[in-house]
Design a protein around this motif. Structure first.
Motif, PDB file in Angstrom:
ATOM      1  N   ASN A 133     -13.602  -2.866   6.674  1.00 15.69           N
ATOM      2  CA  ASN A 133     -14.748  -2.047   5.929  1.00 15.69           C
ATOM      3  C   ASN A 133     -14.608  -1.160   4.988  1.00 15.69           C
ATOM      4  O   ASN A 133     -13.169  -0.587   5.023  1.00 15.69           O
ATOM      5  N   PHE A 134     -15.167  -1.016   3.781  1.00 13.87           N
ATOM      6  CA  PHE A 134     -14.934  -0.119   2.873  1.00 13.87           C
ATOM      7  C   PHE A 134     -14.608   1.467   3.281  1.00 13.87           C
ATOM      8  O   PHE A 134     -15.525   1.832   3.992  1.00 13.87           O
ATOM      9  N   ILE A 135     -13.504   1.978   2.781  1.00 16.07           N
ATOM     10  CA  ILE A 135     -13.408   3.579   3.250  1.00 16.07           C
ATOM     11  C   ILE A 135     -13.962   4.380   1.755  1.00 16.07           C
ATOM     12  O   ILE A 135     -14.627   5.242   1.857  1.00 16.07           O
ATOM     13  N   ARG A 136     -12.775   3.945   0.849  1.00 17.07           N
ATOM     14  CA  ARG A 136     -13.126   4.691  -0.497  1.00 17.07           C
ATOM     15  C   ARG A 136     -12.510   3.791  -1.581  1.00 17.07           C
ATOM     16  O   ARG A 136     -11.639   3.043  -1.236  1.00 17.07           O
ATOM     17  N   ASN A 137     -12.910   4.492  -2.862  1.00 17.68           N
ATOM     18  CA  ASN A 137     -11.988   3.803  -4.148  1.00 17.68           C
ATOM     19  C   ASN A 137     -10.729   4.753  -3.974  1.00 17.68           C
ATOM     20  O   ASN A 137     -10.927   6.053  -4.045  1.00 17.68           O
ATOM     21  N   TYR A 138      -9.703   4.157  -4.693  1.00 13.49           N
ATOM     22  CA  TYR A 138      -8.687   5.001  -4.559  1.00 13.49           C
ATOM     23  C   TYR A 138      -8.648   5.952  -5.925  1.00 13.49           C
ATOM     24  O   TYR A 138      -8.250   6.985  -5.700  1.00 13.49           O
ATOM     25  N   TYR A 139      -9.132   5.493  -6.951  1.00 13.63           N
ATOM     26  CA  TYR A 139      -9.496   6.283  -8.069  1.00 13.63           C
ATOM     27  C   TYR A 139     -10.754   6.646  -8.178  1.00 13.63           C
ATOM     28  O   TYR A 139     -11.386   5.652  -8.059  1.00 13.63           O
TER      29      TYR A 139
END
Length: 291
Positions: A133-139
């Motif tokens: 599941n998606f957590i966050r975009n790195y940048y």
């Protein structure tokens, strides 16, 4: 450079039985075809070896080695990197996933770059949990990953490093001496040493899905009375000392001072007071050089 140079993907597994097949399939399903895949298991205590061996029945030409004792990531990687035949190398953990056009974009960037001394390309990535599941975009939009001479960015942490999505010329490993096997983690050290000599180029695209687990190294940097945490901080201190010796200008020492301050809070939270004292001493030396 050939139009389709060989790319070596080194996949390292350690207790990744639940994820390793996804990682391996992400390599063989790339839109770029000239790939050499090398796999190593670092003496897992789960069923990773059996899972990999089952996968290899359908891919018998892929190289696989299983360590009889745990050697650690740096030693295991170096063993495979020295066997690799590719012009470029990707270091892939067995719980991460390459997006389908990752390697194609990286090779294309190398071939079309304006930088004559380009050694590493890197891009953005998506952080996911154990279930994908998606957590966050790195940048994010607040970050400004740089291209060209990024040494000051690397040592200063003005923008965090996204080494998981990088492709490295094998000649860099040959010239710089591969990963430092005395360290508990390898990526920052390589980036520091490489960015002093080579140019980098950032690809403004998502290239990888990186899995964040409770067992990931990043979870151990602030734990108290933990041997792994102490080992990580010892490695961080060694890398910072290397950067101190590599610095050439007052601005670079100022940048390094920013990273030392960032590491200070992690050392403090983990209550590694002896290492904290050593870090403070390095900070004083760096401060003196910066004025």
């Amino acid at each position: 450079m050939q139009n389709f140079p060989l790319v070596s993907v080194i996949c390292l597994s350690y207790n990744h039985e639940a994820y390793v097949v996804d990682a391996l399939n992400s390599v063989i399903n790339q839109t770029y075809s000239n790939i050499e895949l090398l796999i190593a298991d670092d003496c897992s205590s789960d069923h990773s070896v059996g899972v990999i061996q089952d996968w290899l029945q359908h891919h018998p030409n892929v190289y696989f080695s299983a360590n009889e004792k745990n050697l650690g990531n740096t030693k295991t990687f170096n063993q495979l990197a020295k066997k690799a035949k590719g012009e470029f190398i990707i270091d892939l953990a067995a719980d991460d996933v390459l997006l389908p056009n990752c390697i194609e974009k990286q090779v294309t960037t190398f071939q079309n770059s304006k930088y004559e001394n380009l050694g590493i390309v890197y891009g953005n990535l998506i952080e996911i949990d154990e279930n994908g599941n998606f957590i966050r975009n790195y940048y994010t939009e607040e970050d400004h990953p740089e291209s060209g001479n990024i040494y000051k960015m690397v040592i200063g942490r003005t923008t965090k490093i996204c080494s998981v999505s990088s492709m490295v010329k094998k000649s860099i490993f040959e010239k710089l001496g591969y990963y430092d096997e005395n360290l508990a983690y390898e990526d920052l050290d390589l980036w520091v040493r490489a960015s002093r000599v080579y140019e980098f180029e950032y690809i403004d695209s998502f290239l990888v899905k990186k899995r964040e687990l409770s067992t990931s190294l990043s979870a151990f940097f602030t734990q108290r009375n933990n041997k792994k945490t102490k080992r990580l901080h010892e490695s961080s201190l060694t890398i910072l000392k290397k950067a101190y010796c590599l610095n050439q200008t007052k601005d670079e020492y100022k940048a390094l001072l920013g990273r030392i301050q960032f590491e200070f809070y992690k050392f403090l939270k983990s209550r590694n007071y002896l290492l904290l004292f050593q870090l403070l001493f390095l900070g004083l030396k760096t401060k003196y050089k910066s004025v």
